[in-house]
Motif scaffolding. Sequence first.
Motif, PDB file in Angstrom:
ATOM      1  N   LEU A  30       0.828  -1.212   0.000  1.00 46.98           N
ATOM      2  CA  LEU A  30       0.000   0.000   0.000  1.00 46.98           C
ATOM      3  C   LEU A  30       0.857   1.256   0.000  1.00 46.98           C
ATOM      4  O   LEU A  30       0.561   2.235  -0.690  1.00 46.98           O
ATOM      5  CB  LEU A  30      -0.922  -0.002   1.222  1.00 46.98           C
ATOM      6  CG  LEU A  30      -2.108  -0.950   1.182  1.00 46.98           C
ATOM      7  CD1 LEU A  30      -2.743  -1.059   2.565  1.00 46.98           C
ATOM      8  CD2 LEU A  30      -3.151  -0.475   0.163  1.00 46.98           C
ATOM      9  N   THR A  31       1.925   1.229   0.768  1.00 44.20           N
ATOM     10  CA  THR A  31       2.822   2.387   0.838  1.00 44.20           C
ATOM     11  C   THR A  31       3.418   2.695  -0.528  1.00 44.20           C
ATOM     12  O   THR A  31       3.455   3.854  -0.963  1.00 44.20           O
ATOM     13  CB  THR A  31       3.947   2.127   1.855  1.00 44.20           C
ATOM     14  OG1 THR A  31       3.365   1.914   3.156  1.00 44.20           O
ATOM     15  CG2 THR A  31       4.909   3.298   1.922  1.00 44.20           C
ATOM     16  N   ARG A  32       3.883   1.653  -1.231  1.00 45.43           N
ATOM     17  CA  ARG A  32       4.460   1.841  -2.567  1.00 45.43           C
ATOM     18  C   ARG A  32       3.411   2.369  -3.545  1.00 45.43           C
ATOM     19  O   ARG A  32       3.672   3.291  -4.335  1.00 45.43           O
ATOM     20  CB  ARG A  32       5.032   0.514  -3.088  1.00 45.43           C
ATOM     21  CG  ARG A  32       6.270   0.023  -2.374  1.00 45.43           C
ATOM     22  CD  ARG A  32       6.933  -1.103  -3.170  1.00 45.43           C
ATOM     23  NE  ARG A  32       6.011  -2.194  -3.463  1.00 45.43           N
ATOM     24  CZ  ARG A  32       5.823  -3.251  -2.654  1.00 45.43           C
ATOM     25  NH1 ARG A  32       6.470  -3.318  -1.509  1.00 45.43           N
ATOM     26  NH2 ARG A  32       4.984  -4.222  -2.994  1.00 45.43           N
ATOM     27  N   GLU A  33       2.236   1.779  -3.515  1.00 47.38           N
ATOM     28  CA  GLU A  33       1.210   2.153  -4.488  1.00 47.38           C
ATOM     29  C   GLU A  33       0.690   3.565  -4.246  1.00 47.38           C
ATOM     30  O   GLU A  33       0.440   4.314  -5.205  1.00 47.38           O
ATOM     31  CB  GLU A  33       0.072   1.133  -4.447  1.00 47.38           C
ATOM     32  CG  GLU A  33       0.507  -0.220  -5.002  1.00 47.38           C
ATOM     33  CD  GLU A  33      -0.547  -1.309  -4.874  1.00 47.38           C
ATOM     34  OE1 GLU A  33      -0.349  -2.396  -5.447  1.00 47.38           O
ATOM     35  OE2 GLU A  33      -1.563  -1.071  -4.208  1.00 47.38           O
ATOM     36  N   LEU A  34       0.544   3.971  -3.002  1.00 49.74           N
ATOM     37  CA  LEU A  34       0.117   5.339  -2.717  1.00 49.74           C
ATOM     38  C   LEU A  34       1.175   6.345  -3.135  1.00 49.74           C
ATOM     39  O   LEU A  34       0.857   7.419  -3.653  1.00 49.74           O
ATOM     40  CB  LEU A  34      -0.190   5.490  -1.223  1.00 49.74           C
ATOM     41  CG  LEU A  34      -1.525   4.903  -0.767  1.00 49.74           C
ATOM     42  CD1 LEU A  34      -1.602   4.841   0.756  1.00 49.74           C
ATOM     43  CD2 LEU A  34      -2.679   5.731  -1.326  1.00 49.74           C
ATOM     44  N   ALA A  92      -3.950  -2.636  -4.621  1.00 54.94           N
ATOM     45  CA  ALA A  92      -4.035  -3.625  -3.544  1.00 54.94           C
ATOM     46  C   ALA A  92      -5.454  -3.734  -3.012  1.00 54.94           C
ATOM     47  O   ALA A  92      -5.938  -4.837  -2.728  1.00 54.94           O
ATOM     48  CB  ALA A  92      -3.078  -3.247  -2.414  1.00 54.94           C
ATOM     49  N   VAL A  93      -6.133  -2.608  -2.884  1.00 58.14           N
ATOM     50  CA  VAL A  93      -7.505  -2.621  -2.385  1.00 58.14           C
ATOM     51  C   VAL A  93      -8.428  -3.274  -3.406  1.00 58.14           C
ATOM     52  O   VAL A  93      -9.328  -4.043  -3.055  1.00 58.14           O
ATOM     53  CB  VAL A  93      -7.981  -1.193  -2.052  1.00 58.14           C
ATOM     54  CG1 VAL A  93      -9.438  -1.198  -1.614  1.00 58.14           C
ATOM     55  CG2 VAL A  93      -7.103  -0.579  -0.963  1.00 58.14           C
ATOM     56  N   ALA A  94      -8.207  -2.971  -4.686  1.00 53.89           N
ATOM     57  CA  ALA A  94      -9.028  -3.581  -5.730  1.00 53.89           C
ATOM     58  C   ALA A  94      -8.849  -5.095  -5.760  1.00 53.89           C
ATOM     59  O   ALA A  94      -9.793  -5.835  -6.049  1.00 53.89           O
ATOM     60  CB  ALA A  94      -8.666  -2.984  -7.093  1.00 53.89           C
ATOM     61  N   GLU A  95      -7.651  -5.562  -5.430  1.00 53.79           N
ATOM     62  CA  GLU A  95      -7.365  -6.999  -5.478  1.00 53.79           C
ATOM     63  C   GLU A  95      -7.979  -7.744  -4.302  1.00 53.79           C
ATOM     64  O   GLU A  95      -8.580  -8.804  -4.466  1.00 53.79           O
ATOM     65  CB  GLU A  95      -5.853  -7.223  -5.488  1.00 53.79           C
ATOM     66  CG  GLU A  95      -5.439  -8.685  -5.485  1.00 53.79           C
ATOM     67  CD  GLU A  95      -3.932  -8.844  -5.433  1.00 53.79           C
ATOM     68  OE1 GLU A  95      -3.463  -9.676  -4.640  1.00 53.79           O
ATOM     69  OE2 GLU A  95      -3.228  -8.129  -6.186  1.00 53.79           O
ATOM     70  N   ASN A  96      -7.816  -7.220  -3.094  1.00 58.65           N
ATOM     71  CA  ASN A  96      -8.331  -7.896  -1.898  1.00 58.65           C
ATOM     72  C   ASN A  96      -8.745  -6.842  -0.876  1.00 58.65           C
ATOM     73  O   ASN A  96      -7.975  -6.503   0.021  1.00 58.65           O
ATOM     74  CB  ASN A  96      -7.280  -8.830  -1.304  1.00 58.65           C
ATOM     75  CG  ASN A  96      -7.862  -9.761  -0.259  1.00 58.65           C
ATOM     76  OD1 ASN A  96      -8.699  -9.368   0.541  1.00 58.65           O
ATOM     77  ND2 ASN A  96      -7.408 -11.010  -0.257  1.00 58.65           N
ATOM     78  N   ALA A 134      -7.780  -3.501   5.929  1.00 58.08           N
ATOM     79  CA  ALA A 134      -7.401  -3.765   7.320  1.00 58.08           C
ATOM     80  C   ALA A 134      -5.980  -3.295   7.598  1.00 58.08           C
ATOM     81  O   ALA A 134      -5.657  -2.878   8.716  1.00 58.08           O
ATOM     82  CB  ALA A 134      -7.538  -5.252   7.621  1.00 58.08           C
ATOM     83  N   ALA A 135      -5.113  -3.332   6.576  1.00 57.44           N
ATOM     84  CA  ALA A 135      -3.724  -2.923   6.750  1.00 57.44           C
ATOM     85  C   ALA A 135      -3.562  -1.413   6.863  1.00 57.44           C
ATOM     86  O   ALA A 135      -2.502  -0.930   7.267  1.00 57.44           O
ATOM     87  CB  ALA A 135      -2.875  -3.451   5.590  1.00 57.44           C
ATOM     88  N   PHE A 136      -4.603  -0.660   6.531  1.00 55.50           N
ATOM     89  CA  PHE A 136      -4.502   0.801   6.593  1.00 55.50           C
ATOM     90  C   PHE A 136      -4.202   1.305   8.002  1.00 55.50           C
ATOM     91  O   PHE A 136      -3.584   2.349   8.171  1.00 55.50           O
ATOM     92  CB  PHE A 136      -5.786   1.454   6.065  1.00 55.50           C
ATOM     93  CG  PHE A 136      -5.695   1.865   4.633  1.00 55.50           C
ATOM     94  CD1 PHE A 136      -5.363   3.158   4.285  1.00 55.50           C
ATOM     95  CD2 PHE A 136      -5.916   0.943   3.626  1.00 55.50           C
ATOM     96  CE1 PHE A 136      -5.266   3.535   2.958  1.00 55.50           C
ATOM     97  CE2 PHE A 136      -5.819   1.307   2.292  1.00 55.50           C
ATOM     98  CZ  PHE A 136      -5.494   2.611   1.955  1.00 55.50           C
ATOM     99  N   ALA A 170       2.646   7.663   4.170  1.00 57.25           N
ATOM    100  CA  ALA A 170       1.680   6.999   3.292  1.00 57.25           C
ATOM    101  C   ALA A 170       0.302   7.629   3.439  1.00 57.25           C
ATOM    102  O   ALA A 170      -0.386   7.884   2.440  1.00 57.25           O
ATOM    103  CB  ALA A 170       1.621   5.506   3.617  1.00 57.25           C
ATOM    104  N   LEU A 171      -0.109   7.883   4.672  1.00 56.69           N
ATOM    105  CA  LEU A 171      -1.401   8.529   4.887  1.00 56.69           C
ATOM    106  C   LEU A 171      -1.418   9.944   4.314  1.00 56.69           C
ATOM    107  O   LEU A 171      -2.448  10.421   3.825  1.00 56.69           O
ATOM    108  CB  LEU A 171      -1.731   8.558   6.380  1.00 56.69           C
ATOM    109  CG  LEU A 171      -1.986   7.191   7.027  1.00 56.69           C
ATOM    110  CD1 LEU A 171      -2.151   7.347   8.531  1.00 56.69           C
ATOM    111  CD2 LEU A 171      -3.214   6.526   6.418  1.00 56.69           C
TER     112      LEU A 171
END
Length: 281
Positions: free
Chosen positions: A12-16, A53-57, A63-65, A72-73
Amino acid sequence: PETRRGAWVARLTRELQQMAAEGEATLDRYAARPDTWGGRIASGDTLLHLIPAVAENPPLALAAFRDLDMEALGNLTFLSGCVRDRALDLAGDAPVVLMAGGNASGKSTFSQQVARQGFPGAVLDAPWVAERDVRRVLGRGHEAWVVFVDRPFEDAFLSMVLRAAEEGRMVAPGEMARTHAEVPPLLLRDLALFRNQPRVSCWHLCNVAPEQGGPTAIGGPLHREGKEALDAIRLRKENRGRAAFERAARGAWRDFRRALASGLHNPYPADLEGEIQRGMG
């Protein structure tokens, strides 16, 4: 589980970071989604589901947020602001609707209805509306139309649970209770500052089932009918505290799980059920 959660956090950090770096391209992808009406509906939930990542699962990624760091936020906040600002640009000189209300109260459904009916402005779809949000809209030359959507909490909670499985969304019982308890008083406090402002309007939309009479609305500009909307929000039936809403969520979830166990409901995703159960504390 911790190793798995760490992998989702890193992804998520990388994608954001990449989405923020590709700001204009990200906004174009957002506007290309049919549920954003060309980018004129600004929705944080929709933006989240633009993250690969969110679109995938959705259950595991969302939950990892809770474990993301401030950088990242910060990227997510930056993107949310960009989505909002583009929506305001696309509104031209038309009014802007600011949705308010607890989670799963029906804000997104109303936003889509407004767009389908040809509303020329923009819709900012979020639970919270504060003084700064209204002033930002006014400062951009728009009228600000605040719509508070009110829905019985138990109905909203069950809707959230079902929608989570159908659309890949997350259920956070504590956050849901918080929005239903805290959004209304904060909205009343901040809108009081615009009580005689003709360019600010407020509506109270009571979202109840057809067998209970169906949705009803009251309101208008704050120097006229909008005052009645403020009174309706203040005196609404759902005027409960956060602890009461949390108890209601636990009761509704217990009843739902009993229906699952007895075969009275369609099977529910196990990973999502586990995340909701952990969220109950």
